[in-house]
Design an enzyme around this catalytic site. Sequence first.
Site, PDB file in Angstrom:
ATOM      1  N   ASP A   6      -4.919 -13.814  -3.278  1.00 45.37           N
ATOM      2  CA  ASP A   6      -4.397 -13.682  -1.917  1.00 45.37           C
ATOM      3  C   ASP A   6      -4.536 -15.027  -1.209  1.00 45.37           C
ATOM      4  O   ASP A   6      -5.637 -15.477  -0.885  1.00 45.37           O
ATOM      5  CB  ASP A   6      -5.181 -12.605  -1.137  1.00 45.37           C
ATOM      6  CG  ASP A   6      -4.682 -11.203  -1.448  1.00 45.37           C
ATOM      7  OD1 ASP A   6      -3.768 -11.066  -2.292  1.00 45.37           O
ATOM      8  OD2 ASP A   6      -5.196 -10.254  -0.834  1.00 45.37           O
ATOM      9  N   HIS A  43     -11.332 -14.622   3.010  1.00 44.53           N
ATOM     10  CA  HIS A  43     -12.537 -13.814   2.883  1.00 44.53           C
ATOM     11  C   HIS A  43     -13.751 -14.640   2.459  1.00 44.53           C
ATOM     12  O   HIS A  43     -14.840 -14.481   3.017  1.00 44.53           O
ATOM     13  CB  HIS A  43     -12.296 -12.663   1.910  1.00 44.53           C
ATOM     14  CG  HIS A  43     -11.238 -11.708   2.392  1.00 44.53           C
ATOM     15  ND1 HIS A  43     -10.807 -10.630   1.658  1.00 44.53           N
ATOM     16  CD2 HIS A  43     -10.519 -11.685   3.546  1.00 44.53           C
ATOM     17  CE1 HIS A  43      -9.870  -9.983   2.337  1.00 44.53           C
ATOM     18  NE2 HIS A  43      -9.678 -10.605   3.485  1.00 44.53           N
ATOM     19  N   ASP A  46      -1.211 -13.196   1.560  1.00 48.28           N
ATOM     20  CA  ASP A  46      -1.749 -12.082   2.341  1.00 48.28           C
ATOM     21  C   ASP A  46      -2.104 -12.629   3.717  1.00 48.28           C
ATOM     22  O   ASP A  46      -3.261 -12.904   4.014  1.00 48.28           O
ATOM     23  CB  ASP A  46      -2.974 -11.472   1.653  1.00 48.28           C
ATOM     24  CG  ASP A  46      -3.425 -10.226   2.392  1.00 48.28           C
ATOM     25  OD1 ASP A  46      -2.658  -9.738   3.250  1.00 48.28           O
ATOM     26  OD2 ASP A  46      -4.532  -9.742   2.126  1.00 48.28           O
ATOM     27  N   MET A  74       2.514  -5.805  -7.670  1.00 42.27           N
ATOM     28  CA  MET A  74       1.180  -5.279  -7.344  1.00 42.27           C
ATOM     29  C   MET A  74       1.280  -4.129  -6.358  1.00 42.27           C
ATOM     30  O   MET A  74       2.130  -4.140  -5.469  1.00 42.27           O
ATOM     31  CB  MET A  74       0.342  -6.415  -6.747  1.00 42.27           C
ATOM     32  CG  MET A  74      -1.052  -6.050  -6.312  1.00 42.27           C
ATOM     33  SD  MET A  74      -1.154  -5.406  -4.619  1.00 42.27           S
ATOM     34  CE  MET A  74      -1.731  -6.832  -3.732  1.00 42.27           C
ATOM     35  N   HIS A 113       0.875  -1.167   0.000  1.00 39.66           N
ATOM     36  CA  HIS A 113       0.000   0.000   0.000  1.00 39.66           C
ATOM     37  C   HIS A 113       0.912   1.217   0.000  1.00 39.66           C
ATOM     38  O   HIS A 113       2.016   1.164   0.555  1.00 39.66           O
ATOM     39  CB  HIS A 113      -0.826   0.092   1.280  1.00 39.66           C
ATOM     40  CG  HIS A 113      -1.725  -1.066   1.551  1.00 39.66           C
ATOM     41  ND1 HIS A 113      -1.315  -2.191   2.199  1.00 39.66           N
ATOM     42  CD2 HIS A 113      -3.039  -1.250   1.270  1.00 39.66           C
ATOM     43  CE1 HIS A 113      -2.318  -3.036   2.308  1.00 39.66           C
ATOM     44  NE2 HIS A 113      -3.380  -2.497   1.752  1.00 39.66           N
ATOM     45  N   LYS A 136     -14.652  -8.958   0.244  1.00 38.71           N
ATOM     46  CA  LYS A 136     -14.622  -9.429   1.634  1.00 38.71           C
ATOM     47  C   LYS A 136     -16.015  -9.183   2.206  1.00 38.71           C
ATOM     48  O   LYS A 136     -16.603  -8.144   1.942  1.00 38.71           O
ATOM     49  CB  LYS A 136     -13.560  -8.640   2.423  1.00 38.71           C
ATOM     50  CG  LYS A 136     -13.340  -9.164   3.831  1.00 38.71           C
ATOM     51  CD  LYS A 136     -12.173  -8.464   4.519  1.00 38.71           C
ATOM     52  CE  LYS A 136     -11.899  -9.085   5.874  1.00 38.71           C
ATOM     53  NZ  LYS A 136     -10.843  -8.370   6.612  1.00 38.71           N
ATOM     54  N   GLU A 187      -9.482 -13.768  -1.953  1.00 43.08           N
ATOM     55  CA  GLU A 187      -8.653 -14.156  -0.795  1.00 43.08           C
ATOM     56  C   GLU A 187      -9.293 -15.349  -0.091  1.00 43.08           C
ATOM     57  O   GLU A 187     -10.489 -15.337   0.220  1.00 43.08           O
ATOM     58  CB  GLU A 187      -8.508 -12.976   0.179  1.00 43.08           C
ATOM     59  CG  GLU A 187      -7.761 -13.418   1.450  1.00 43.08           C
ATOM     60  CD  GLU A 187      -7.344 -12.288   2.363  1.00 43.08           C
ATOM     61  OE1 GLU A 187      -6.884 -11.248   1.854  1.00 43.08           O
ATOM     62  OE2 GLU A 187      -7.487 -12.461   3.593  1.00 43.08           O
ATOM     63  N   ASP A 200      -6.212 -14.463   8.648  1.00 44.13           N
ATOM     64  CA  ASP A 200      -4.988 -14.343   7.832  1.00 44.13           C
ATOM     65  C   ASP A 200      -3.910 -15.325   8.282  1.00 44.13           C
ATOM     66  O   ASP A 200      -2.743 -14.956   8.491  1.00 44.13           O
ATOM     67  CB  ASP A 200      -4.452 -12.906   7.872  1.00 44.13           C
ATOM     68  CG  ASP A 200      -5.351 -11.917   7.146  1.00 44.13           C
ATOM     69  OD1 ASP A 200      -6.071 -12.339   6.223  1.00 44.13           O
ATOM     70  OD2 ASP A 200      -5.338 -10.733   7.508  1.00 44.13           O
ATOM     71  N   GLU A 211     -10.922  -6.823  -4.708  1.00 38.47           N
ATOM     72  CA  GLU A 211     -10.789  -7.872  -3.674  1.00 38.47           C
ATOM     73  C   GLU A 211     -12.014  -7.878  -2.771  1.00 38.47           C
ATOM     74  O   GLU A 211     -12.194  -6.981  -1.950  1.00 38.47           O
ATOM     75  CB  GLU A 211      -9.524  -7.631  -2.843  1.00 38.47           C
ATOM     76  CG  GLU A 211      -9.358  -8.698  -1.773  1.00 38.47           C
ATOM     77  CD  GLU A 211      -8.079  -8.539  -0.967  1.00 38.47           C
ATOM     78  OE1 GLU A 211      -7.156  -7.835  -1.427  1.00 38.47           O
ATOM     79  OE2 GLU A 211      -8.020  -9.112   0.134  1.00 38.47           O
ATOM     80  N   ASP A 214       2.307   1.789   3.408  1.00 34.24           N
ATOM     81  CA  ASP A 214       3.222   0.799   3.995  1.00 34.24           C
ATOM     82  C   ASP A 214       4.647   1.319   3.834  1.00 34.24           C
ATOM     83  O   ASP A 214       5.534   1.004   4.623  1.00 34.24           O
ATOM     84  CB  ASP A 214       3.162  -0.539   3.248  1.00 34.24           C
ATOM     85  CG  ASP A 214       1.815  -1.234   3.362  1.00 34.24           C
ATOM     86  OD1 ASP A 214       1.063  -0.891   4.281  1.00 34.24           O
ATOM     87  OD2 ASP A 214       1.540  -2.111   2.520  1.00 34.24           O
ATOM     88  N   ASP A 268     -11.302 -12.190  10.584  1.00 37.92           N
ATOM     89  CA  ASP A 268     -10.309 -12.387   9.524  1.00 37.92           C
ATOM     90  C   ASP A 268      -8.982 -12.781  10.161  1.00 37.92           C
ATOM     91  O   ASP A 268      -8.318 -11.971  10.793  1.00 37.92           O
ATOM     92  CB  ASP A 268     -10.178 -11.066   8.764  1.00 37.92           C
ATOM     93  CG  ASP A 268      -9.261 -11.172   7.570  1.00 37.92           C
ATOM     94  OD1 ASP A 268      -9.066 -12.277   7.056  1.00 37.92           O
ATOM     95  OD2 ASP A 268      -8.758 -10.124   7.157  1.00 37.92           O
TER      96      ASP A 268
HETATM   97  C1  GLT Z   1      -5.712  -5.692   4.477  1.00 38.76           C
HETATM   98  C2  GLT Z   1      -6.743  -6.690   4.052  1.00 38.76           C
HETATM   99  C3  GLT Z   1      -6.264  -7.511   2.927  1.00 38.76           C
HETATM  100  C4  GLT Z   1      -6.069  -6.724   1.669  1.00 38.76           C
HETATM  101  C5  GLT Z   1      -4.999  -5.740   1.751  1.00 38.76           C
HETATM  102  C6  GLT Z   1      -4.995  -4.904   0.506  1.00 38.76           C
HETATM  103  S1  GLT Z   1      -5.002  -4.820   3.178  1.00 38.76           S
HETATM  104  O1  GLT Z   1      -4.672  -6.337   5.164  1.00 38.76           O
HETATM  105  O2  GLT Z   1      -7.086  -7.495   5.167  1.00 38.76           O
HETATM  106  O3  GLT Z   1      -7.085  -8.596   2.684  1.00 38.76           O
HETATM  107  O4  GLT Z   1      -5.666  -7.629   0.659  1.00 38.76           O
HETATM  108  O5  GLT Z   1      -5.552  -3.654   0.686  1.00 38.76           O
HETATM  109 MN    MN Z   2      -6.178  -9.667   0.998  1.00 38.06          MN
HETATM  110 MN    MN Z   3      -7.672 -11.179   5.047  1.00 36.27          MN
END
Ligand code: GLT
Ligand code: MN
Ligand code: MN
Length: 390
Positions: free
Chosen positions: A246, A221, A288, A89, A55, A184, A218, A258, A182, A58, A256
């Site tokens: 992702d 998500h 991600d 990206m 980003h 979510k 993702e 991750d 993306e 970042d 979430d």
């Molecule tokens: C954030 C989010 C991710 C996205 C990122 C891109 S930022 O961490 O949870 O899933 O991919 O903006």
């Molecule tokens: Mn993501």
């Molecule tokens: Mn995520």
Amino acid sequence: MPDFTPTPADKFTFGLWTVGNTGRDPFGESTRNALTAPYIVQKLAELGAYGVNLHDNDLVPIDATPSERDRIVTEFKQALSDHGLVVPMATTNLFTDPAFKDGAFTSADARVRAFALQKTMHSMDLGAELGAKTYVFWGGREGTEVDASGKLLDALQWYREGLNYLAEYSEHQGYGYRFALEPKPNEPRGDIFLPTVGSALGFIHTLDRPELFGVNPEFAHETMAGLNFVHAVAQAIDAGKLYHIDLNDQKMSRFDQDLRFGAENLKSAFFLVKLLEDSGYDGPRHFDAHALRTEDEAGVWAFARGCMRTYLMLREKARQWSEDAEIQAALAAYRVEDEELAQLTAFSQENAQALKNRTFDRQALGRRGPGLEQLDQLTVELLLGLRGNP
Ligand code: GLT
Ligand code: MN
Ligand code: MN
């Protein structure tokens, strides 16, 4: 035993925000120190990654002066060239600053919407300078907690206008970005607009330049929403819209998480890797995800190494799966072809009439056992190392 050490040819990427995650959550402070961007580049290169994504903020703090920005970007580019990493990206942080608390492109405040466009154009300039060709839009704050705002239809129109504008900007500048939406379902908003891969695919076709837009699905998500991620990715591939991906992991129906790729749903991760590899997808495999909050810096690199290693192990398993004679025989037996029916199901008035007159042995069709239990068990045994080479 194959060597599961990644190389840049595997196209593994991480975000600066992923390995850079300091462990802060809504209930607790950071548990790790922040890492500088050049240091992250060095470490990822040592581990065999291909690239690093970011980003705008970042890398460059939101309140940096132009000269601070230039110094930071110069140092970062130096690190990329010293260590041979690329930036495939880029994306915009449209979620941290309080200005975006009720949305960026979908804010009811026209000033916020214009500011979001301005910030994204600057961020697209930065991404282009770093060589990025994919630009992600994750609409973290694009949503609602309450629908008393009455803005649902307007919000979708504002979203569309914002994306159309930025696509024009990219083309005008000659950046040649491909944009990846993306989805979510929720978090940080109660409900996020375009919550699933299917919603995003539908929305893309309402844009002025749909050919410039695809999706960035993702794992976590779709899984949060109780959906099957592998199915979502298949639909994106089928539509020619898998522009980025992702990879991570997630327990269903939770916040979430991750998690490290393959940490939770190994079998789905296997079918995902198999799908990506079989489909010929040649974009980055972007992780991600982030190390558990419990971990120190050593845990961060164990996490990053683990994501890549698991992908490579599953890729090898997918290869074994397609070379396993018993599995292939079970697969072949599962599919039934019929030449006469292939003709009748090609539409013409005559064929339709013939098909209507055709007799089917309905009971026999219903009695047939397709062998899926056996096929799935063979897959489980292969994954557990009990078939072929471990
Ligand atoms: C954030 C989010 C991710 C996205 C990122 C891109 S930022 O961490 O949870 O899933 O991919 O903006
Ligand atoms: Mn993501
Ligand atoms: Mn995520």
